[in-house]
Design a protein around this motif. Structure first.
Motif, PDB file in Angstrom:
ATOM      1  N   ALA A  69       0.869  -1.146  -0.153  1.00  0.00           N
ATOM      2  CA  ALA A  69      -0.012  -0.130   0.092  1.00  0.00           C
ATOM      3  C   ALA A  69       1.018   1.311  -0.024  1.00  0.00           C
ATOM      4  O   ALA A  69       0.413   2.325  -0.492  1.00  0.00           O
ATOM      5  CB  ALA A  69      -0.865   0.020   1.039  1.00  0.00           C
ATOM      6  N   ASN A  70       1.979   1.077   0.495  1.00  0.00           N
ATOM      7  CA  ASN A  70       3.029   2.204   0.773  1.00  0.00           C
ATOM      8  C   ASN A  70       3.962   2.404  -0.392  1.00  0.00           C
ATOM      9  O   ASN A  70       4.496   3.511  -0.696  1.00  0.00           O
ATOM     10  CB  ASN A  70       3.586   2.240   2.214  1.00  0.00           C
ATOM     11  CG  ASN A  70       2.788   2.773   3.391  1.00  0.00           C
ATOM     12  OD1 ASN A  70       2.453   3.921   3.384  1.00  0.00           O
ATOM     13  ND2 ASN A  70       2.085   1.614   3.927  1.00  0.00           N
ATOM     14  N   LEU A  71       4.448   1.367  -0.985  1.00  0.00           N
ATOM     15  CA  LEU A  71       5.514   1.354  -2.097  1.00  0.00           C
ATOM     16  C   LEU A  71       5.008   1.409  -3.285  1.00  0.00           C
ATOM     17  O   LEU A  71       5.894   1.702  -4.298  1.00  0.00           O
ATOM     18  CB  LEU A  71       6.514   0.696  -1.425  1.00  0.00           C
ATOM     19  CG  LEU A  71       7.274   0.413  -0.205  1.00  0.00           C
ATOM     20  CD1 LEU A  71       8.017  -0.893  -0.050  1.00  0.00           C
ATOM     21  CD2 LEU A  71       7.785   1.685   0.096  1.00  0.00           C
ATOM     22  N   THR A  72       3.857   0.919  -3.657  1.00  0.00           N
ATOM     23  CA  THR A  72       3.385   0.626  -5.086  1.00  0.00           C
ATOM     24  C   THR A  72       3.652   1.804  -5.826  1.00  0.00           C
ATOM     25  O   THR A  72       4.014   1.685  -7.232  1.00  0.00           O
ATOM     26  CB  THR A  72       1.983   0.008  -5.173  1.00  0.00           C
ATOM     27  OG1 THR A  72       1.855  -1.220  -4.540  1.00  0.00           O
ATOM     28  CG2 THR A  72       1.599  -0.269  -6.667  1.00  0.00           C
ATOM     29  N   ASP A  73       3.282   3.126  -5.369  1.00  0.00           N
ATOM     30  CA  ASP A  73       3.188   4.092  -6.162  1.00  0.00           C
ATOM     31  C   ASP A  73       4.614   4.546  -6.707  1.00  0.00           C
ATOM     32  O   ASP A  73       4.991   5.171  -7.759  1.00  0.00           O
ATOM     33  CB  ASP A  73       2.821   5.612  -5.484  1.00  0.00           C
ATOM     34  CG  ASP A  73       1.297   5.457  -5.368  1.00  0.00           C
ATOM     35  OD1 ASP A  73       0.853   4.771  -6.099  1.00  0.00           O
ATOM     36  OD2 ASP A  73       0.689   6.179  -4.610  1.00  0.00           O
ATOM     37  N   TYR A  74       5.631   4.102  -6.169  1.00  0.00           N
ATOM     38  CA  TYR A  74       7.251   4.290  -6.156  1.00  0.00           C
ATOM     39  C   TYR A  74       7.657   3.389  -7.184  1.00  0.00           C
ATOM     40  O   TYR A  74       8.922   3.135  -7.401  1.00  0.00           O
ATOM     41  CB  TYR A  74       7.808   4.419  -5.045  1.00  0.00           C
ATOM     42  CG  TYR A  74       7.407   5.568  -4.176  1.00  0.00           C
ATOM     43  CD1 TYR A  74       7.223   6.822  -4.441  1.00  0.00           C
ATOM     44  CD2 TYR A  74       6.612   5.082  -3.159  1.00  0.00           C
ATOM     45  CE1 TYR A  74       6.801   7.733  -3.477  1.00  0.00           C
ATOM     46  CE2 TYR A  74       6.012   5.938  -2.329  1.00  0.00           C
ATOM     47  CZ  TYR A  74       6.176   7.154  -2.302  1.00  0.00           C
ATOM     48  OH  TYR A  74       5.301   8.137  -1.490  1.00  0.00           O
ATOM     49  N   GLU A  82       6.931   2.444 -13.800  1.00  0.00           N
ATOM     50  CA  GLU A  82       7.799   2.913 -14.869  1.00  0.00           C
ATOM     51  C   GLU A  82       7.131   3.480 -15.898  1.00  0.00           C
ATOM     52  O   GLU A  82       6.594   1.900 -16.601  1.00  0.00           O
ATOM     53  CB  GLU A  82       8.964   2.406 -14.720  1.00  0.00           C
ATOM     54  CG  GLU A  82       9.986   2.596 -13.703  1.00  0.00           C
ATOM     55  CD  GLU A  82      11.396   1.812 -13.812  1.00  0.00           C
ATOM     56  OE1 GLU A  82      11.588   1.595 -15.028  1.00  0.00           O
ATOM     57  OE2 GLU A  82      11.991   1.639 -12.813  1.00  0.00           O
ATOM     58  N   THR A  83       6.877   4.276 -16.492  1.00  0.00           N
ATOM     59  CA  THR A  83       6.125   4.455 -17.967  1.00  0.00           C
ATOM     60  C   THR A  83       4.944   3.671 -17.896  1.00  0.00           C
ATOM     61  O   THR A  83       4.542   2.976 -18.783  1.00  0.00           O
ATOM     62  CB  THR A  83       7.016   3.811 -19.201  1.00  0.00           C
ATOM     63  OG1 THR A  83       7.439   2.702 -19.016  1.00  0.00           O
ATOM     64  CG2 THR A  83       8.192   4.910 -19.270  1.00  0.00           C
ATOM     65  N   GLY A  84       4.060   3.700 -16.759  1.00  0.00           N
ATOM     66  CA  GLY A  84       2.732   2.883 -16.697  1.00  0.00           C
ATOM     67  C   GLY A  84       2.799   1.320 -16.380  1.00  0.00           C
ATOM     68  O   GLY A  84       1.798   1.063 -16.106  1.00  0.00           O
TER      69      GLY A  84
END
Length: 690
Positions: free
Chosen positions: A269-274, A277-279
């Motif tokens: 939940a905390n790391l997926t956004d980071y 890469e290019t979608g």
């Protein structure tokens, strides 16, 4: 990630690419030697072809390939096991493993034939070499002392800049450099020190701890300093084996599986956004559960120990793919492109030269005079492009300075709601005790500093997005101006050779663009470039570093210090008037925040007025540097083309040129260059197929 990799296979992969680097560097050196020899021989022939730029570019890239490093920046908050992880990675208990953020040194670990530590200072002192035992003892302090220094906002070693550790390890010999940064959630100066290395590293290894999943400080750092920068990040969740130790019944497999699954959900939940890469979601290729202490214990006993169950084989497999495939292909593609470009440029110069050899001196001068209008057009294209850069410079510097000013002025609007989450756990009655007041104020000062730091970082990320868009616009313009420039140079060639200019109805090809346009569009690095490989940074122009360094020098960070100092005094007066009863309630906290807001609002206009011109200056500096480099490269190209003709005229005036021998020499040069370029292409293609 299902694939795994042992340490030796990882080293073998790095060694293979290191060998390919050398093979390509050898070919680039051979091309350089061919051109240098041709220019020397030309002094007794038809004159030089003005190939200084091609020679410099090929030589520089060859040097970069031979000295090429994979720099890995290790980030992590205190007590996450960063040093234990590094020791496990390199296979020796090398680095101090009890260093706290206020005492940690930024340490660069690199290959060296002998074991040395060199400490560099920031006060002008000469670097000092010390042994490893002294390094561990001198720069590791008692945790209680570290806590005291942190509370007092003091550094244990204020005159130390960083340390370089040279060590004869196989991993480091394959071109790996590891940068061990100070802990996160630290002072602004230390954050700036770590940030200064980010754009010069190939990947970030972000160490977390299973028992403390994604703290507020870690999330804040990721959001403010990492997100949106186009960086490759590997998240290493350390001490995963300790999950079992926290259970009521460590031997119950169901309880362990349930606890591990819940923990994985928190990290996802905390790391997926980071990990996007290019979608594309790369979470499984970027996040790893590791047990550094277990891995270190095994590797200390045997360098080639089986690390199964520690998470290291899976992590090494992913890092191997990144370094020896993704990153390696980017570097080799750069060399291939430059070799092609140099070959094309020399071919064009030779094709222009050969038809002119049969002209007598007067006819040659007449033809050179006839292309003066076209040379003026080249200067006009340069001026038009630089004018566009200057226009964008004025627009962006003014707009972002105004944005900064408005942003600072608006801080008061949301301060009360925003600051509550920064407010430390303070004993408000401590303020009434003279013996505890200093500690109380230090905690409050740190909270305000973190708040202002985060707010400025948020604005900086927004500004970077606007700057990215601006330089993407300039990259597109560079291609357009480059196409126009190429048409004019074709017209020059047609006039000089007497051959008709063929109509070109096809779309401009990036491969055919002049070298300066490729640089300006970010297609490859040249003499002054680096190997950062991200957007325009890959072209040797990294506006993010310019902006970061310029802002740091100007002292935008001093906004934090100034505002913090402004607030503390009046807060003390406010607390004195609250009374013991109010100090003990939540309402007391809110009243303190209101008092802080009143003081901040008074001084925000002054801060905004003082700092917004500095922001404008920092933004303008990015564009000025780019414009200067673009102008220098276009001028060099124009001067080289004019020098080709001037050299031929001078030679014809002083010696009788053997036309047949000179044509043979030029064609031989072209043949050697083409063959070597084909070898570079073959090495590149072979590497792609493995």
């Amino acid at each position: 990630m299902s694939n795994s990799l042992d340490s030796q296979t990882f080293l073998d992969g790095l060694a293979r690419f290191a060998q390919v680097r050398i093979e390509v560097a050898d070919r680039l050196d051979r091309m350089t030697q061919t051109l240098e020899r041709s220019e020397i021989q030309a002094e007794q022939g038809s004159g030089k072809l003005a190939l200084e730029q091609e020679i410099a570019d090929l030589s520089k890239l060859s040097q970069n390939l031979r000295q090429g490093k994979f720099r890995l920046l290790v980030l992590g908050d205190m007590k996450r096991g960063k040093s234990t992880f590094l020791n496990a990675l390199i296979g020796e208990n090398l680095l101090p493993s009890d260093v706290n953020p206020c005492t940690a040194l930024l340490t660069v670990l690199r290959y060296g034939e002998s074991k040395t530590v060199t400490v560099h200072f920031n006060d002008g002192s000469q670097p000092e070499q010390i042994n490893f035992k002294d390094f561990k003892q001198r720069y590791t302090i008692d945790p209680a002392e570290a806590k005291r220094l942190e509370t007092e906002q003091k550094q244990a070693f204020p005159t130390v800049d960083y340390a370089v550790v040279d060590y004869p390890l196989p991993l480091l010999k394959q071109g790996i450099e590891i940068v061990d940064s100070p802990g996160l959630n630290d002072t602004e100066a230390r954050n700036a020190l770590s940030l200064g290395y980010i754009n010069n590293c190939h990947a970030i290894l972000f160490v977390l701890r299973a028992s403390q999943p994604c703290t507020l400080g870690e999330r804040r750092y990721l959001e403010n300093y990492i997100k949106g920068r186009g960086l490759t990040i590997f998240f290493l969740i350390n001490a995963w084996d300790q999950v079992k130790e926290s259970l009521i019944d460590p031997d119950d497999p169901e309880e362990l599986a349930e606890a591990a699954q819940k923990l994985r959900q928190v990290f996802a939940a905390n790391l997926t956004d980071y990990c996007q890469e290019t979608g594309v979601d790369l979470y499984d290729d970027r996040v790893f559960e590791i047990s550094s202490l277990q891995a270190l214990r095994r590797r200390v006993k045997a360098a080639d120990a089986d690390l199964s169950g520690t998470g290291f084989p899976e992590f090494l497999a992913a890092l191997n793919v990144f370094l020896t495939q993704e990153r390696a292909v980017a570097e080799l593609r750069q060399a291939r492109t430059l070799a092609r470009q140099a070959t094309s440029n020399v071919q064009g110069a030779i094709q222009r030269r050969i038809p002119l050899l049969e002209n007598d001196i007067e006819e040659l001068k007449r033809r050179i005079t006839s292309v003066e209008p076209e040379f003026r057009q080249l200067h006009q294209i340069r001026d038009q492009f630089q004018a566009e850069i200057q226009t964008l410079q004025a627009e962006r510097s003014q707009a972002l300075a105004a944005s900064f000013k408005q942003y600072v002025l608006s801080l008061g609007d949301t301060f009360e709601a925003d600051f509550l989450r920064y407010q430390p756990e303070l004993g408000f009655l401590d303020f009434l005790s003279s013996s505890k007041r200093e500690s109380f104020e230090a905690g409050l000062r740190q909270a305000f500093a973190q708040y202002f730091n985060d707010k400025l970082a948020t604005w900086t990320r927004s500004a970077e997005q606007e700057m990215q868009q601006a330089f993407e616009t300039l990259a597109t313009s560079a291609q357009t101006y480059g196409a126009s420039y190429a048409k004019v140079t074709e017209a020059i060639a047609a006039k000089l050779t007497g051959e008709p200019l063929l109509p070109n109805t096809s779309q401009p090809d990036a491969e055919d663009a002049p070298a300066w346009a490729k640089w300006a569009a970010g297609i490859f690095s040249l003499t002054r470039g680096n190997l950062a490989g991200v957007a325009l940074a890959g072209a040797g122009f990294d506006w993010k570093n310019i902006l970061l360094n310029f802002v740091t020098v100007l002292g935008i960070g001093s906004v934090i210090t100034a505002l913090t100092g402004i607030v503390l005094g009046p807060i003390g007066l406010a607390l004195m008037g609250f009374g013991v009863g109010l100090l003990q309630t939540e309402q007391g906290r809110r009243e303190m925040v209101k008092a802080a807001r009143r003081e901040i609002v008074k001084h925000l206009p002054q801060v905004a007025d003082q700092q917004s011109p500095k922001v404008a200056e920092a933004i303008a500096e990015c564009f000025k540097t780019y414009a200067q480099e673009v102008g220098d490269r276009i001028n060099a190209d124009i001067q080289a083309r004019q020098a080709e003709l001037d050299n031929l005229v001078k030679q014809k005036e002083v010696i009788e040129i053997n036309q047949g021998a000179e044509i043979d020499r030029l064609q031989q040069t072209m043949q050697e260059l083409t063959e070597t370029n084909q070898q570079v292409e073959a090495i590149y293609q072979q590497f792609l197929v493995g």
